[in-house]
Design an enzyme around this catalytic site. Structure first.
Site, mmCIF file in Angstrom:
data_model
loop_
_atom_site.group_PDB
_atom_site.id
_atom_site.type_symbol
_atom_site.label_atom_id
_atom_site.label_comp_id
_atom_site.label_asym_id
_atom_site.label_seq_id
_atom_site.Cartn_x
_atom_site.Cartn_y
_atom_site.Cartn_z
ATOM 1 N N GLU A 70 44.504 40.672 35.611
ATOM 2 C CA GLU A 70 43.725 41.887 35.358
ATOM 3 C C GLU A 70 43.599 42.279 33.882
ATOM 4 O OE1 GLU A 70 45.086 45.119 37.784
ATOM 5 O OE2 GLU A 70 44.420 44.153 39.625
ATOM 6 N N GLU A 90 45.365 39.734 45.098
ATOM 7 C CA GLU A 90 46.000 41.007 45.454
ATOM 8 C C GLU A 90 45.076 41.819 46.351
ATOM 9 O OE1 GLU A 90 47.340 43.558 42.258
ATOM 10 O OE2 GLU A 90 48.149 41.847 41.152
HETATM 11 C C1 FCB Z 1 47.158 45.986 40.324
HETATM 12 C C2 FCB Z 1 48.268 45.306 39.558
HETATM 13 C C3 FCB Z 1 49.561 45.220 40.315
HETATM 14 C C4 FCB Z 1 49.835 46.481 41.115
HETATM 15 C C5 FCB Z 1 48.647 46.827 41.979
HETATM 16 C C6 FCB Z 1 48.845 48.037 42.856
HETATM 17 O O1 FCB Z 1 46.278 46.583 39.434
HETATM 18 O O2 FCB Z 1 47.880 44.013 39.199
HETATM 19 O O3 FCB Z 1 50.582 44.937 39.405
HETATM 20 O O4 FCB Z 1 50.203 47.486 40.283
HETATM 21 O O5 FCB Z 1 47.525 47.028 41.173
#
Ligand code: FCB
Length: 450
Positions: A163, A355
């Site tokens: 990210e 994620e």
């Molecule tokens: C993302 C991050 C991760 C976590 C999630 C909820 O932005 O990559 O580390 O904090 O959100």
């Protein structure tokens, strides 16, 4: 077709969020260690000093992964644990930890997916200018080489950066994440360009030094919009909103992915950022544009849009009392259909959801268990959408739930619980939540029961 037979079912974490042992075995400081000390930076003054104490409890944690039936585990490496100064002197004890962890995973039949950088930037390099320093991408390549030389006989799946929209946008522009800077847009874009160069150089380094054939990707936020209706116009509006620019905003997908996956910055982005662009060296785009094997995407939510009368995308106002998670993020399962679809169309690489998940108000019930029906319902809804994308022809490679366990949620500290496993931070007791057992059945059925 549904999910492929070899679909990768996993869960994800990041080093600073779970490891703890911040001052142990020669680990150097990261910008998050220093920002945690600033009054008011993290809610309740929480820090990652102890976190989930995973550094000491990794064996127990791998056992729990196995109990949930995970096929893969997405973890990150702490750069300052390996190189306390960011470059130069190597901390063998730090490398040993990841060595043991990787062995433990493999002994339990779990494939490690390793992210090289998930935000814990070495403080010593920050002092030298961090991502603004023209050498910063070489520093990252040096660190990458050390990790790859040590682990690549066993680790065959790599992600470079997690990210960049957040560690550059929230960290260097909004100042709410470490290193807590509010720089001018020209400096921010310089840092972003250096981060992209770091991605490219890391891919080159992994290819050069890996002892085994390996797969490499990247894990940006999949900033995605989805269509209000199934009309062609709304779908086109959502596609445009996903990749086009609505002003000079860093919360965007194409600025961060096009250079690495298509070889150039998006035209529109170059226009909106024109006044602030850094110097782009003659070979920079070639360096950034390296062959990659998959596109990782972190997708949690996104706006609903429709085509307005002028043919432009327009955000649809949220319903009063719209559904949201504990962290107040809107629940939008459609993003896990349209995200994979739009990104696969544009980049033509297998999609790996690196994620997805939610924070929920979980606690231990009187019966000693952690009941989290909302998480089961949320994941079910999102995964059904992802499955629909796979059925519609998206090359869906896998899915990592965020997160394996409750952990340090950056500026929110321990106030947000994203885990499939509950952590009692007083005792470090772990309890698999109902959703963890539910996820196990999903994995066993390869998603057929969704
Ligand atoms: C993302 C991050 C991760 C976590 C999630 C909820 O932005 O990559 O580390 O904090 O959100």
């Amino acid at each position: 077709m549904s999910f492929k037979k070899d679909f990768i079912w996993g869960a994800a974490t990041a080093a600073y969020q779970i490891e703890g042992a911040a001052g142990e075995d020669g680990r150097g400081l990261s910008v998050w260690d220093t920002c945690c000390k600033r009054p008011g930076f993290v809610r309740d003054g929480d820090t990652g000093n102890i976190a989930c104490d995973h550094y000491h409890r990794y064996k127990e944690d791998v056992k729990l992964m196995k109990k949930i039936g995970l096929k893969a585990y997405r973890m990150s490496i702490s750069w300052p644990r390996i190189l306390p100064n960011g470059i130069g002197k190597i901390n063998e004890k730090g490398l040993d930890f990841y060595d043991r962890l990787v062995d433990e995973l493999l002994d339990n039949g779990i494939t490690p997916y390793v992210t090289l950088f998930h935000w814990d930037y070495p403080q010593e390099l920050f002092k030298k200018g961090g991502w603004l320093n023209p050498d910063s991408s070489d520093w990252f390549a040096e660190y990458t080489k050390v990790v790859v030389e040590r682990l690549s006989d066993r680790v065959k799946h790599w992600m470079t950066l997690n990210e960049p929209q957040c560690f550059i946008g929230l960290g260097h522009s909004k100042g709410v994440h470490a290193p807590g800077l509010k720089l001018d847009l020209s400096d921010v874009l310089c840092a972003s360009h250096n981060a992209l160069l770091a991605h490219g150089k890391a891919v080159q380094t992994i290819r050069k030094y890996s002892k085994e054939l390996c797969e490499i990707g990247y894990a940006p936020v999949g900033v995605v919009s989805f269509p209000d209706t199934q009309s062609k116009e709304d779908i086109e509006a959502a596609r445009k909103a996903t990749f086009d620019f609505d002003g000079p905003s860093l919360w965007n997908s194409s600025w961060w992915i096009d250079p690495a996956y298509l070889g150039s910055y998006p035209e529109e982005g170059l226009k909106v950022f024109e006044k602030w662009l850094p110097k782009i060296g003659a070979d920079d785009m070639k360096t950034i544009f390296q062959p990659v094997d998959f596109l990782g995407l972190n997708i949690y939510r996104g706006p609903r849009v429709r085509m307005d009368q002028n043919g432009n995308p327009a955000k649809v106002k949220k319903n009063v009392g719209y559904d949201q998670t504990a962290i107040k993020w809107q629940i939008t399962p459609e993003t896990l259909y349209w995200g994979p679809k739009f990104f696969y169309e544009r980049y033509q690489k297998p999609i790996l959801i690196t994620e997805n998940g939610l924070s929920n108000t979980d606690w231990i019930s009187l019966d000693g268990k952690v009941h989290d029906p909302q998480r089961i319902d949320f994941l079910n809804r999102y995964l059904r959408e992802y499955k629909r994308a796979a059925q519609d022809g998206v090359d869906a490679k896998g899915y990592f739930c965020w997160s394996l366990m409750d952990n340090f949620e950056w500026a929110e500290g321990y106030n947000e619980r994203f885990g499939l496993i509950y952590i009692n931070y007083q005792t470090q007791e772990r309890i698999i939540k109902d959703s963890g057992f539910w996820y196990k059945s999903v994995i066993e059925n390869n998603g057929e029961n969704l």
